[in-house]
Design an enzyme around this catalytic site. Structure first.
Site, short mmCIF file in Angstrom:
data_model
loop_
_atom_site.label_atom_id
_atom_site.label_comp_id
_atom_site.label_asym_id
_atom_site.label_seq_id
_atom_site.Cartn_x
_atom_site.Cartn_y
_atom_site.Cartn_z
N ARG A 10 -62.05 -24.73 -44.48
CA ARG A 10 -62.57 -23.85 -45.04
C ARG A 10 -64.42 -24.16 -44.60
NH1 ARG A 10 -60.73 -24.95 -51.10
NH2 ARG A 10 -62.76 -23.82 -51.73
N ASP A 61 -55.13 -28.15 -51.43
CA ASP A 61 -55.81 -27.74 -52.48
C ASP A 61 -55.32 -26.81 -53.41
OD1 ASP A 61 -57.55 -30.12 -51.12
OD2 ASP A 61 -58.94 -29.01 -50.08
N ARG A 108 -51.04 -32.41 -48.08
CA ARG A 108 -51.47 -31.92 -48.92
C ARG A 108 -52.56 -30.81 -48.73
NH1 ARG A 108 -54.17 -37.39 -51.78
NH2 ARG A 108 -54.59 -38.26 -50.11
#
Length: 262
Positions: free
Chosen positions: A196, A51, A49
């Site tokens: 990130r 974001d 998945r």
């Protein structure tokens, strides 16, 4: 039958991959298009998945269907029902026990940094802009501390729902291509915001604000509050999931993407 698909998407306008009631998600569009072509409800399972604002080059999904369609219909027919920012690139019948998520042995991400004095108007939702010159070699040296199976608590989002913080980074490489600084990372799996958060701290090294050894120190600290802020979503790309070669799942290499054409 069970079918696997490879999907590319520009995540700029979407609140991530996973369907949500309160916002527009990539999964919602993919399932609606597949359901139209199949003429029955379709649910998909994805490899990893993404974001809000994160992109994908080769998101792998699988779904089950009783519909008999030419393989090209699962590409061409579905693409006619998808927004321009989402495209199916390949299709493959797979065994009933294939699982896009659990059959994968690794995932690859790339983070793209546009390292120029002035922000690009055209690339603003496709890359992260950093004005100060970055030392990509120092970032790469620092990043090697991440390789191996380790506790990544220092790079784990507060809301991460994973059962434990242990992950195995199999390789990581930071290099420059012209005005682009690229962070490539492959791991067996990733924690929420892990890439990130890693990039946010590597940027401090690249800007000379922290020494090369700092990344290893952060790992040892196991404390998210000691690391740098999370890097923006716009620069992050889910490149592909990696499967055992015997499964024959494609690892698509696009002809032209922002970090080669800018």
């Amino acid at each position: 039958m069970r079918i696997a698909l490879g999907i590319e998407y520009d995540g700029s306008a979407y609140c991530g991959w996973q369907h949500q009631d309160h916002c527009d998600a990539v999964q919602t569009h993919v399932e609606a298009a597949l359901s139209f072509v199949a003429d029955h409800p379709i649910e998909v399972v994805c490899a990893g998945r993404t974001d809000t604002g994160v992109h994908a080059l080769n998101q792998v999904v699988h779904f089950d269907t009783t519909a008999e369609r030419p393989l090209r219909a699962w590409v061409e027919g579905v693409n006619t029902r998808l927004p321009d920012a989402i495209r199916i690139h390949w299709v493959k019948p797979v065994a009933e026990d294939f699982d896009a998520r659990f059959s994968a042995v690794a995932r690859r991400y790339r983070y793209v940094i546009h390292n120029v004095p002035t922000r690009s108007a055209l690339l603003r939702q496709r890359v992260t802009w950093v004005r100060e010159p970055l030392d990509a070699a120092a970032m790469d040296k620092a990043a090697q501390a991440l390789v191996g199976e380790q506790d990544f608590s220092s790079f784990r989002a507060a809301g991460c729902q994973a059962r434990h913080p242990m992950r195995e980074v199999q390789r990581v490489h930071v290099h420059r291509q012209g005005n682009m600084v690229l962070v490539d990372i492959q791991a067996n799996a990733f924690l929420h915001h892990m890439v990130r958060n890693i990039v946010g701290s590597l940027l401090k090294v690249g800007q000379g604000e922290r020494p090369v050894e700092w990344i290893a120190e952060l790992l040892a600290a196991k404390d998210r509050t000691q690391a740098a802020e999370t890097a923006p979503a716009a620069g992050l790309y889910f490149v592909t999931a990696v499967y055992p070669p015997a499964l024959g799942i494609a690892e698509r290499e696009p002809d032209c993407v922002v970090w080669r054409c800018a």
